[in-house]
Design a protein around this motif. Sequence first.
Motif, mmCIF file in Angstrom:
data_model
loop_
_atom_site.group_PDB
_atom_site.id
_atom_site.type_symbol
_atom_site.label_atom_id
_atom_site.label_comp_id
_atom_site.label_asym_id
_atom_site.label_seq_id
_atom_site.Cartn_x
_atom_site.Cartn_y
_atom_site.Cartn_z
ATOM 1 N N LEU A 99 7.247 -5.773 3.192
ATOM 2 C CA LEU A 99 6.588 -4.955 4.208
ATOM 3 C C LEU A 99 7.480 -3.794 4.616
ATOM 4 O O LEU A 99 8.708 -3.887 4.554
ATOM 5 C CB LEU A 99 6.267 -5.807 5.438
ATOM 6 C CG LEU A 99 5.379 -7.035 5.215
ATOM 7 C CD1 LEU A 99 5.153 -7.770 6.530
ATOM 8 C CD2 LEU A 99 4.052 -6.650 4.583
ATOM 9 N N ASP A 131 3.180 0.482 6.712
ATOM 10 C CA ASP A 131 2.106 -0.359 6.208
ATOM 11 C C ASP A 131 0.980 -0.587 7.210
ATOM 12 O O ASP A 131 1.221 -0.857 8.393
ATOM 13 C CB ASP A 131 2.649 -1.733 5.800
ATOM 14 C CG ASP A 131 3.330 -1.731 4.454
ATOM 15 O OD1 ASP A 131 2.988 -0.881 3.614
ATOM 16 O OD2 ASP A 131 4.208 -2.588 4.228
ATOM 17 N N VAL A 142 5.736 -3.518 10.523
ATOM 18 C CA VAL A 142 4.677 -2.682 9.960
ATOM 19 C C VAL A 142 4.139 -1.692 10.985
ATOM 20 O O VAL A 142 4.403 -1.803 12.183
ATOM 21 C CB VAL A 142 3.522 -3.560 9.427
ATOM 22 C CG1 VAL A 142 4.020 -4.530 8.368
ATOM 23 C CG2 VAL A 142 2.818 -4.311 10.559
ATOM 24 N N GLY A 162 -2.662 -1.247 2.786
ATOM 25 C CA GLY A 162 -1.534 -1.218 1.862
ATOM 26 C C GLY A 162 -1.078 -2.603 1.458
ATOM 27 O O GLY A 162 -0.577 -2.807 0.340
ATOM 28 N N LYS A 163 -1.256 -3.571 2.356
ATOM 29 C CA LYS A 163 -0.889 -4.965 2.091
ATOM 30 C C LYS A 163 -1.971 -5.872 2.686
ATOM 31 O O LYS A 163 -2.498 -5.599 3.766
ATOM 32 C CB LYS A 163 0.464 -5.311 2.735
ATOM 33 C CG LYS A 163 1.590 -4.303 2.461
ATOM 34 C CD LYS A 163 2.204 -4.462 1.104
ATOM 35 C CE LYS A 163 3.080 -3.260 0.716
ATOM 36 N NZ LYS A 163 4.284 -3.079 1.533
ATOM 37 N N GLY A 192 -1.343 -1.339 -3.884
ATOM 38 C CA GLY A 192 -1.149 -2.217 -2.733
ATOM 39 C C GLY A 192 -0.823 -3.635 -3.147
ATOM 40 O O GLY A 192 -1.080 -4.049 -4.286
#
Length: 213
Positions: free
Chosen positions: A37, A41, A61, A107-108, A136
């Motif tokens: 991370l 993010d 994040v 993104g995650k 991602g």
Amino acid sequence: MNKAQEFWDKQAQRFDNNQKQFDLASREIISRTKEYLNANDNVLDFGCATGIKTLELAGRVKHIHGLDFSAEMISEAIKKKDRLNVGNVTFSRGTIFNDDLEAASFGKIIAFSIIHLLEDSEKAIQRIHELLKPGGLFISETACFKDKMDVKTRLEFASVFLMKRLNIFPLHLNMFKAADAELLIKSHNFNIVKTEILFFNGMTISFIVAEKY
């Protein structure tokens, strides 16, 4: 409300206390996840329950959104967020298929202790791929019920199956080996960045980091 939602709603107020037995495993999973991370993010925590891990990851994040289909779990998560006054966290009730989740917007995406409970695991992984930006990461931790268990856990698991046959235990269980969990993710256009087979609380756990391509 289906039986699984009702089950988790009833668990919500005692969930955090029940999870204390898994503290060591949780710390290890959180530590491994933080490695992937960064401060830019936008993260989705799919199956966030009461938001314990969501809030622990928030400091790493830009924003993290916790999603769970149990209204009571989300209620507990929001109380916790408000008490801690964390500004970059939101929670909502729903599923990974919610219309308000936009394609290529995260993104995650993390999914802890959820994939092995899904009847529609194939569709869920496909949807996760859709929601991730190109490049991602999907970070998952999944119980592998067909792999190594200690004797105590094996006996407890046998009792769960008996309750399922008697229609007392309402949750679906995917009987994965670690290799099955990896294959499930790879088959939906993910490149495996890292896979680890861990053993916590008498059970085999698959930890996978996969990149969308």
